[in-house]
Design an enzyme around this catalytic site. Structure first.
Site, short mmCIF file in Angstrom:
data_model
loop_
_atom_site.label_atom_id
_atom_site.label_comp_id
_atom_site.label_asym_id
_atom_site.label_seq_id
_atom_site.Cartn_x
_atom_site.Cartn_y
_atom_site.Cartn_z
N LYS A 23 0.85 -1.18 0.00
CA LYS A 23 0.00 0.00 0.00
C LYS A 23 0.89 1.24 0.00
CE LYS A 23 -3.59 2.50 2.42
NZ LYS A 23 -4.66 2.46 3.40
N LYS B 10 -2.23 -1.50 -3.80
CA LYS B 10 -3.09 -0.32 -3.74
C LYS B 10 -2.26 0.94 -3.82
CE LYS B 10 -6.19 1.94 -0.57
NZ LYS B 10 -6.67 1.98 0.79
N SER C 102 -10.27 5.51 -4.89
CA SER C 102 -11.22 6.62 -5.05
C SER C 102 -10.75 7.66 -6.08
CB SER C 102 -11.47 7.29 -3.70
OG SER C 102 -10.25 7.74 -3.13
#
Ligand code: PBG
Length: 331
Positions: free
Chosen positions: A203, A256, A282
């Protein structure tokens, strides 16, 4: 005699296999399937609450009553799983994230209700402090620093309490060191052997999370997340993180964001036999929606091309706010 330029003597003409739609379908290498989609959803307190997130058109925070309808809808479209994120009221936030393991907290109540009403859907809960933290950080703060081991203790309580509520998988998105192993031990000690761990292994400290932080009102109140999330310039480090999470007991590993990190997805896919997930985050959603709203791109085609690129890179699963839209298109 025909001129050589008119009829090149080529044995291989790649275009033969592109000539008709059926031929193209026959040689297509990667398929986007509704089976691969995980739908991230936002839950808020109250009843009949439906709040659109300004930076994420058509994505809402739902109160539980309306969320159940939304999830039933998604399940009806063939979507297998949701990832749940809560908007926690400010007065319930603190530095230790105590609300995160409240037996009757928003997440726990929501999970129980979903598993009762729509038991066939896989519920994946987020394990991280940021929605519960007055500082908007993923860990406990002391003197401007994020404490690792103290935070992991809270994450274990949070994961166990989510498992107790009925979560099928817990998904640590916090990037504290050692949390996957600690959560696995904690779940096992509490008897939740079958609760899986979807680890946010690679991440990155990304600017693509902006709209999500609007949705949860969870933007960091000071500094940024670079002391725990990864430097976007690194890829070997992603391999190190993945190896650790696998050794600690992860069932699925995740990259991610997805789009700016397709090379990382591919490296990890080539490295492990575990399923690999990609989070189409997002900001990636917002960019497509923003351009499509202006008529600058063909929304449906860009969505399919983008998600297919993640499959091609090696993603077995894709978390995406487009899940319902894609399920409809694929139908
Ligand atoms: C935080 C968390 C974030 C996202 C999922 N879990 C944001 C962050 O790390 O600040 C981002 C998801 C998205 O942007 O869609 N634990």
């Amino acid at each position: 005699m025909s001129s050589p330029t008119k009829h090149l003597s080529l044995f291989h003409r790649s275009r033969r296999l592109r000539r008709t739609a059926s031929l193209r379908r026959m040689v297509q290498e990667n398929q986007l399937s509704v089976n691969d989609l995980i739908y991230p959803v936002f839950v808020t307190e109250g009843e009949k609450q439906l709040e659109e997130i300004p930076s994420m058109p058509e994505i809402y925070r739902y109160s539980l009553d309306l969320l159940l309808k939304e999830i039933a809808d998604a399940a009806g479209l063939g979507i297998n799983a949701i990832a749940l994120f809560p908007l926690i009221p400010t007065e319930k936030k603190d530095n230790q994230g105590k609300e995160s393991y409240n037996r009757d907290g928003l997440v726990q109540r929501t999970v129980r209700a979903i598993k009762k009403e729509i038991p066939q859907i896989t519920v994946i809960t987020d394990v991280a402090l940021d929605p519960f933290s007055i500082y908007g950080h993923d860990g406990i703060v002391k003197d401007g620093k994020i404490l690792n081991d103290e935070t992991v203790e809270v994450l274990v309580k949070m994961a166990v309490s989510q498992a107790e509520a009925g979560a099928d998988m817990v998904a640590p998105s916090d990037m504290m060191d050692g949390r996957v192993g600690a959560i696995r031990k904690g779940l096992d000690a509490a008897g939740y052997f079958d609760t899986g761990i979807l680890a946010y292994s690679a991440k990155y400290a990304s600017a693509y999370y902006g709209p999500f932080r609007d949705a949860l009102e969870s933007a960091p109140q000071f500094g940024d997340k670079q002391t725990y999330q990864m430097n976007p310039a690194n890829s070997k480090e992603a391999m190190k993180e993945v190896a650790l999470d696998i050794a600690e007991g992860a069932d699925i590993v995740m990259v991610k964001p997805a789009l700016a990190y397709l090379d990382i997805i591919r490296r990890i896919k080539d490295y492990t036999n575990l399923p690999v997930a990609a989070y189409n985050v997002s900001g990636e959603y917002a960019m497509i929606k923003a351009a499509a709203t202006r008529g600058w791109i063909d929304e449906k085609k860009v969505i399919l091309e983008t998600l297919t690129s993640m499959k091609r890179a090696g993603a077995d699963l894709i978390l995406t706010y487009f899940a319902k839209q894609v399920a409809l298109i694929l139908k």
